[in-house]
Structures are given as structure tokens and as C-alpha cells.
Design an enzyme around this catalytic site. Structure first.
Site, mmCIF file in Angstrom:
data_model
loop_
_atom_site.group_PDB
_atom_site.id
_atom_site.type_symbol
_atom_site.label_atom_id
_atom_site.label_comp_id
_atom_site.label_asym_id
_atom_site.label_seq_id
_atom_site.Cartn_x
_atom_site.Cartn_y
_atom_site.Cartn_z
ATOM 1 N N SER B 46 35.665 33.715 41.164
ATOM 2 C CA SER B 46 37.030 33.981 40.711
ATOM 3 C C SER B 46 37.890 32.746 40.885
ATOM 4 O O SER B 46 38.637 32.359 39.983
ATOM 5 C CB SER B 46 37.609 35.152 41.499
ATOM 6 O OG SER B 46 36.778 36.277 41.360
ATOM 7 N N LYS B 163 27.284 40.401 46.459
ATOM 8 C CA LYS B 163 28.469 39.760 47.034
ATOM 9 C C LYS B 163 29.584 40.788 47.008
ATOM 10 O O LYS B 163 29.987 41.259 45.943
ATOM 11 C CB LYS B 163 28.879 38.523 46.208
ATOM 12 C CG LYS B 163 30.195 37.921 46.698
ATOM 13 C CD LYS B 163 30.725 36.810 45.789
ATOM 14 C CE LYS B 163 32.080 36.306 46.303
ATOM 15 N NZ LYS B 163 32.748 35.416 45.323
ATOM 16 N N SER B 165 33.419 41.604 47.917
ATOM 17 C CA SER B 165 34.682 40.964 48.256
ATOM 18 C C SER B 165 35.755 41.951 48.688
ATOM 19 O O SER B 165 36.945 41.645 48.610
ATOM 20 C CB SER B 165 35.180 40.128 47.073
ATOM 21 O OG SER B 165 34.346 39.005 46.904
ATOM 22 N N GLY B 188 32.215 38.306 50.761
ATOM 23 C CA GLY B 188 32.946 37.601 49.712
ATOM 24 C C GLY B 188 34.306 37.086 50.128
ATOM 25 O O GLY B 188 35.016 36.504 49.318
#
Lengths: 294, 294, 294, 294
Positions: B46, B163, B165, B188
Site C-alpha cells: 500500500s 500478510k 494488516s 502487516g
């Protein structure tokens, strides 16, 4: 800037066969829509499953639709990436698109504010060869573009209008009272077509127009003729069925309804799943209540 | 399947100069990171602003990073479109990516459920040449992949890990207790690195590792050496600065911190805006409190 | 300030019979809980259905519980109204409550920020005769009290601690590292008891302790004995059943589980509905998987 | 059932002096409102800060207002607790309330569905001596009562209507087309008064009517006279100022505007804070743009 943003536009669903785009079925649907009083078509709206299409498929779809209609063609070409947006918009223009419908960027939700939206749409509008329509759809993006931002953007010579897919008619009314003349307001969901028109909208891009193009047109026509009672009667009849084929059953429901009503719907693309039997029965009841099915 | 998913991975920011990708600055940053005890790198997380990059830019970035490191290279290649995801993943593999990090599809939020996620990840995993890592980041996608779905997907031979987050360590703990052996859990966000490791995670993909690679590594190392007090002490010192460069100031803040600390940060790409003066002063205070700046 | 905020506290459910409070059934449950290694009890937590109780019923419940235990008694006494909060807290104190558990005000969500929370808790704490525990439960209130605010409030001599019902262990860790010594952190959901303890919490107020008091205690005990593997093993076994009796089936599920496991659960109060047959079967499977039922 | 639910009703703010209810200032405001073309008054709407009032204060307020007006008096009496709701409603009735405005229960958000709402409102309506008005305000409650539930409840002889504080006019239109005759729809926010009336609403309970009673009445009057252009012109002028005194500045802003415009506003009750100087300047600009202030 051409002024052909008045009336009813179905955001065409994309037919698939074995999970691949079926151009023949799209053409069959188009032939039926050409017999209706529609102002034009939208490609790659939310219900067109544009999120699942490749760039190549999109271009071929623009070309195909343009070959089969002379009506206004609005094409969804927005990405978070400004570069990708400009690139696809100009390719679509080259193949016959009249307007680029550009969804608000939304990945960095908390950053999507007044300044960011101005940066984005100004940069895009000055680089795209056809007029741009802003597309606000918080249901899918979880961001909302404020009325103040729209007012400011409405002054840009290459920003033609706004498709607003909230059901908030205070928004439409406030925007209409404050934007630059010539800026078009387009209702993005059939449930508020009538109040939208009352508040100054000139068009509707309505998923429902895929299955009920005539009913959507009648709401528009009766409104124009100031036959408000008739317009409102049809409007209220359409609200529950519209909710079924949008909020409740989503694009799979819209396509199932198309199959039931004589268009080609087919399955949504993977990873989406088609409706199950129980859902289809419920959907048919919705269509009957709305007098779309006997 | 290779087992090189242990340790700390910075999700590299993408340097821009005049709004164009600056490969030289990326290489400069990489040289500094190569001196740190990092397990590898992530491209197009991101904070890599992948949402703003074109496909072409992405491929060139993969190539460039691969030329400058022998470490594990994880590349973000997910789109809502299964076709686009497979295509980019395989191109990235060709140019040296070891893993494809694939964000949950999210456009049709209300449809993103158990069956849809199984459809999506199964189809993708069987068509991609390198192992796939599922990427769950509700903060940006507004969808969440349930623990049951992850457990089921963990059985797929080409799905290597998750992962996650969120900051929910009950999730990590429950998943870890139930997934197929060999499936890797990757934290994450730096704020939960320590509890994540305690609950079975083997790695961290941490925006904070762009500016504090050594501190992130020390948390990992002290944990491995069972020096829990030391690990926790650094962890707690990192939580506020991590919140500043992620939640509060976002990618613009992360890049500003890189500039302050001797890396090349630069401006975020349009439509994002860089930090203003007041924000930079506040950020410096955060860096000082965390002992990252004197 | 007394220091008796260590260990496991069940937030007692309120038994109803014909939709009226059944004090006898409450006493029967209490007798069973007194045989367990519990540190005390909470009245009028969320799962106590305090939202459905009158002021009079609450006072009679405090009195009844106090008559049957010498353990620490924490009583939920918070309203948006400061006056009502002070009044009920002091009445509860008079009848034997040791702590007032005070939920964040939440009606004017967008106004519930740093200053407002300071105003509220300072005013309440200085007017209540017993120590105050802040109760943060965004799941029900849709507001969240920030770590900075808690740090500042932790200096108040009559604010004893925080019950945090998020599953965010970064929060617990950060708060623990920064609050005034003596301020107690209490985990508000069983799914994060173990990571909470690791991060400095001293107690758990756990809906799950209504049906699995011993298992909750064992997690606490093994943690204190530094037998982390054993603690984690039970913790992971409890996560799914905890989710079932809280998130999935809510208070009706918690009460059904009590009936299954030999306590008096009964129906929730109107307007809530009890579980249906299918849900009870599913719940039993959850209890079996967690080894709470054979 | 009396039919006096037509026209404009301000939901009266509660004046405080030294954080205590100031009855004298309330009476002064009332005298001014009695000179306006208002259909009646609402006590204990959201902006009445009812969340901060004690039961005793509420009763005294009902009594005071009833002594100073013969107009329709609607009193907010809803709690999550059915018992408390019935008790306060009947006390309010005794002291002169004509209608009980009952907010949706909301504590257990995920349980607040069709069946629960039917349970709640049916039980309440059959036990309260005066007609009940359902109050839907998702902005504060985070729950929404569906149109189907309202349709079913509209058949109850003691449920008189719905106050809907969403800005969704599709909802109003759909409900109006389907509820039992005699059931009244009341718009809950000034921004959609005009579209609400067009869609069948008969009244507005409008925070804005505390500061602009005549403008609200003019929208209503012009609509009744079928002078739609005039109604819409005032409506559009009121939207931005309404947003300022509701969404943006909240009850503190509404009260500040009252002070500016010659009513008694005063401070909101603790824990809320009054506007600061900069906010007051901005508010004045809003009032000027709306032509409420010269």
C-alpha cells in the site's frame, strides 16, 4: 461541449460465456435496447463488472458498442492512477466514446479530501480528449466527494457533470443550485430518479434500465410533461425491485433478472457467484410485484 | 516451496521526481537497506503507492530491484480482476519476484465472502508460477477475510502465507493454531510485531522498516533470543512513531520521515499532497520521542 | 485505593423469568461461581443486558450480589448523563460496589473526543465515592477513547483503570507503557486475554468466564507461572467458542451456553430473542470443539 | 388518534445556566416561538441534549412547556429498556405530552433487526397511553429500521408515524406508498424538507426551526400552495446553514446560532464544549449566506 446528457442511460452489464466476454450476446442486448427510448449507454459502470475486465477487453467492448449505436456513449475509465485513467480515457475516445465517466480515486481513503480530488480531476480533465463526468459512489468506494469540491470542479471547461449514486436528494438539490451552468447532474440509482429530476438532474444512469428501460423512460417522460402523479406512481413501483437487483442481489441478481425478462444476463464473472434457486424465486416475486413479470 | 519468509521486510516506497518514478533514488535507498539485517523487500505494498503506478512502471521496478539484491523479493500484484492479477504476477515472476502478494478483491464489498474469496484465490494460485501470499488490509479495502477462509486456503500447495494488516492479535493466534503447517503468518504493521511473533508469526512487512529497519530487526532478534523484555521495550517505543507515519500522516508522512532520516523520500505522487511545515515539525517530534532522531 | 483488580471477573448475565429479573436464579449461579477461582464479579456489563434494566432493578441486583459474596464487585454505572452516572454510582457504592465501571459516553459520536472525554471522566471521578474504571467498547458505542486521553486520565487519583474491549493488543501495550503506575489494564474479551497479560494487563472481565470460568482462570494462572505454552494452548482453544458466544450469537448465545453447561441462562429480555434450534445445535458444536462439552 | 402532525416543529434545545436547566430561558424562547406559525414543539430530540438530562429534569420540562403552549407537544421518551420507555412516556402523557417520540433501541446493534424492532415497538405501543412516533436516526444510533418493518408497524392502532432523520428520499417515498393510511411521515432534517413533502411527508421536526422557524414554515407553506419554485429556492438556501448547525458544529453550533439570532442558546451541557471564537466567526458567515443574519 456536446449536450446530450439528458434522458435514461443503462449502464450495460457485460455478458460472459465460460467466463469470457461474449460480444454476440452484448450485441443481441443492444439491438433490443435500440428499440427503446434510451438516450445512450454506459460501459464499465459498477454493474458492468469493469473491476473484472482487462484493458484489452474494455477497448474491444467500446469498439463493439460504438459499431452498433449512434447514441451517446459514456465509458467508465477511472483508476486511482492518473496515468492509467488518462490512457484508457483517450483510447476509449479514439474508439468512439463521447464521455469519460471517472470514479473517485479511493485507495487511500483518509487522504481523499477536497485538495486531493481537485488535484486528481483537474489533472485528468486537462489531459483527456473528451468531456469528463465525475462518478461518486460511496457504496463501493467508501469515499464521498463533498458538494463544495463539485462546485469548484464544475467550473472546469472539460468537466461535464456528476453521476451521483447516493440516495441523498439534499445533495442533488444543493449541488444543482450552486454549480456552473451547463454542468449536468445525473442520478446514479433508479430509486431517486424522480426526486433527482425535481431537484434539477437531467439524466439517469440506472442499473434498473437494463431490465426496465421503458419504465425508467416513463418516469422521465411524465416528469418532463409535468405529470408528476404518474411519474411518482411508477417511481414508487420501481423502488423495491431496484433494491432487489442492486443492494440485495447485486450484479448477479441484475443478470438473473435480465435472463428472466428476455435479455441475455448470464453468470457474473469469477469470483462472483450466480444466484441460487431460492434467490431466483424471490427475485421473480420482486419482478411480479413491480409488474415487470406476469 | 522456498522457505524464506522469516524476518523483516520493508514495503519499499516508490520515489518520484517531477511525479515520475525515480529509479536512481530507489537504487540509492536499496544500497542503504542492503547494509541492514533485512530478510528481503516488498514492492507495491500500500505504501508503495502501487495504486498510482502503471503496469509498465511496475515491471521496470521489479527488474531494477532484482538487479540490486539477492534477497527475497515479494511483489504486490493483486487486482479485482483475476486475469489482470495472473498476468502481472507471472510477469513479475519472470523478472525475479519470489512471491506474489495479492490483496483481497474488494470492489463489490458486500459480495466478498467465504465462497468468493475461495473462488478468487484458488483460481489465482493455480495459475501463478510463484507462491502466493494473501494480503488482508481492511483499512484500505473495507473488506476482511475471515479466519475460516484462511484456514481452508492454507491447504493449497501454492498459497504460502498471509500478510495481515489488522492489529488484532486474536486473529493471528487463532489462524496460527489452525492453518496447515508451512503456512506463514506475516504481521502487516509494526505496532503488533511483538505480539504477532509471540502468536506464531514468522515475519513482518512493516512500513516502519523503511525508516527504522534496525529497530524492527532488533524486536525480531530479541524475540528469537527469548529476550522478551528488550523486545517489548523497543516495540513500545515504536508504536507511537509507527502510528504517525501510517495512520496519521500516511504515505506522505512516511516519505517525509525518510527524507529527515537520510533516505530519499520525496513527494507522494499526485493526487496526494506532501506534508506541510507544521506537520513536518510534529513528525520530527515523533521521531525524537522514538529515539530515531536526536 | 484498594488493589484487587487482578485475575478473572465474569460480567454476570442477568437471569430473567417471564421477562422479570430472577434473583433466585442469579443466586444459584453465584453459588457455583463462588467455588471457582474468580477474583470477583461485574454487574451491568454489556452482556448483563444493563441497557434493558431499570434503575430500581439495578440497585436490588447490587444488593443481592453483595449479600452473597465477599469478592471484588465492579458495577457498570455509566450513562451519557453525568448526573445520572454519579447518582447511580454512589447508590451502587452504598450497597457494596467496590468499583464503578463507566462506559464512554457515545450519543453525540462526532463530539466524543479528547476534551469531551476529559470533561466527562474528570467530573465523574471527582464526584463518585468509589474508584472509577473507564470502559471502552467501540463494538457497542461506535466511539473509541484514544490512548493519549487514557494516559492523561490515568493520573487522576480516583480513576483506577481501563477495561478495553477491543482486540487490539498494540493499544494495550502502548497504554501500559505510558500510564501512571497503579493504573490497571483490564482485558475486555477472552480472545485476547493471553496477549493482554503479556502486554501488561492484570485482569480480564470476560463474558466467556460465565461459561468457562476455570479455563479463563487457567490461562491467567499458567501465564503467572510463566508456563506460556500451556496458557497459549488454552487461549487458542477458547477463541472460536468466545467468538460464538459474543460476536456471533450475542447475549442470547451466551445464555443458551449457560443453560447447556449447568448454569441458569434463560431467555434474554425483550426485545431480544432467544436462539432457535438450529443455532443451539451449532452452539453445541462450538462448545464441544472447545472441550467445554463432551 | 388526533391528527395534528402537520407542519413545522422545532425540537427545542434545552437552555442551561451554570450547567443546570434554565427554565426561565426556555420560557423566553417559547414566547418567541409562539409568535411563529409553528405546529407545535418537540422536547428531548437529539438536539435537546436529552442524553444529558435526568428523568426528573425531563418531567419538569414537559410540565413547563405544556403550561406555556396549547400546541401539539411531542416528547422524546425512548430508551433501550422497554420498561423505562413505558414509564417515562406515561409520565410525560400525564403532564400534557400528545405524542411519545421513541428512538430505535440501539445498544446491541447487530441484534437490532426486523423481529427485534417489532417486539420493541409493539410492546411499547400497547402500554403507552398516547400515540407513539418511531424515530429513526442512524447518525446517532448506528442502526437503521428497514422500510418493511415500518410498513408492518404502521398497522398498529397506537403507532402514529415515523420521524426519519436520514436524507434518503427514496425511503420516504417508498414508505409513503406502502404504509397504512393515517400513518404520518415526518422529515427529521431541514435539508430534505422539500423533497420529503413532495414524497408524502406531512411535517418536519427540524433543528433548523430553532433558528429559522419562519423560513422552515415558508418552505412548507409554498409547497402547500403548489408554489414549488419558491419552496425550492428557500430550501436550497437553507441546506448549507442546516449542515453547519447540525453536522458540522452540532448542538453547540445550534445554540451559538440561537444566541446570535436573538434566542437564548447558551452553552451545551458537560461534557460538550461551546464553540470557540473561530468557529463562531465561521458560523456567522453561514448565517449571512443563508440571509438569516445581515
Amino acid at each position: 461541449m456536446p449536450d446530450n446528457l439528458s434522458g435514461i442511460f443503462p449502464p450495460l452489464t457485460t455478458p460472459f460465456s465460460d467466463d469470457e466476454v461474449s460480444f454476440e450476446n452484448l450485441i443481441e442486448n443492444l439491438k433490443k435496447y435500440e428499440l427503446q427510448m434510451l438516450a445512450g449507454y454506459v460501459l464499465f459502470g459498477s454493474n458492468g463488472e469493469s473491476a473484472f475486465l482487462t484493458g484489452e477487453e474494455k477497448i474491444k467492448l467500446v469498439r463493439t458498442v460504438r459499431e452498433h449505436t449512434k447514441r451517446t456513449l459514456i465509458v467508465g475509465t477511472g483508476f486511482d492512477s492518473i496515468k492509467e485513467t488518462i490512457s484508457l480515457s483517450n483510447k476509449a475516445a479514439e474508439f468512439g466514446a463521447n464521455y469519460a465517466l471517472i470514479i473517485t480515486p479511493s485507495f487511500f481513503k483518509s487522504e481523499m479530501k477536497h485538495r486531493t480530488f481537485l488535484n486528481y480531476y483537474t489533472k485528468v480533465a486537462e489531459s483527456v480528449m473528451i468531456p469528463v463526468i465525475i462518478y461518486n459512489v460511496p457504496k463501493f468506494t467508501n469515499v464521498n466527494i463533498e458538494t463544495e469540491t463539485i462546485m469548484e470542479l464544475s467550473a472546469h471547461p472539460n468537466i461535464a457533470g456528476l453521476k451521483d449514486s447516493t440516495e441523498n436528494s439534499a445533495r442533488i438539490s444543493e449541488i444543482n443550485a450552486n454549480v456552473h451552468s451547463g454542468f449536468r447532474l445525473i442520478v446514479g440509482t433508479a430509486s431517486v430518479l424522480y426526486p433527482g429530476l425535481i431537484n434539477g438532474a437531467t439524466a439517469g444512469i440506472l442499473a434498473l434500465a437494463n431490465i426496465a428501460p421503458d419504465q425508467c423512460y416513463q418516469i422521465y417522460r411524465f416528469f418532463k410533461e409535468r405529470n408528476f402523479e404518474k411519474a411518482l406512481e411508477i417511481q414508487n413501483r420501481m423502488i423495491p425491485v431496484n433494491r432487489a437487483v442492486t443492494a440485495k442481489f447485486g450484479v448477479a441478481g441484475l443478470k438473473a433478472a435480465m435472463d428472466i425478462l428476455g435479455y441475455y444476463g448470464g453468470k457474473p464473472r469469477l469470483p462472483l457467484e450466480p444466484l441460487n434457486e431460492a434467490q431466483i424465486i424471490e427475485l421473480k416475486m420482486n419482478l411480479k410485484t413491480a409488474l415487470l413479470l406476469e
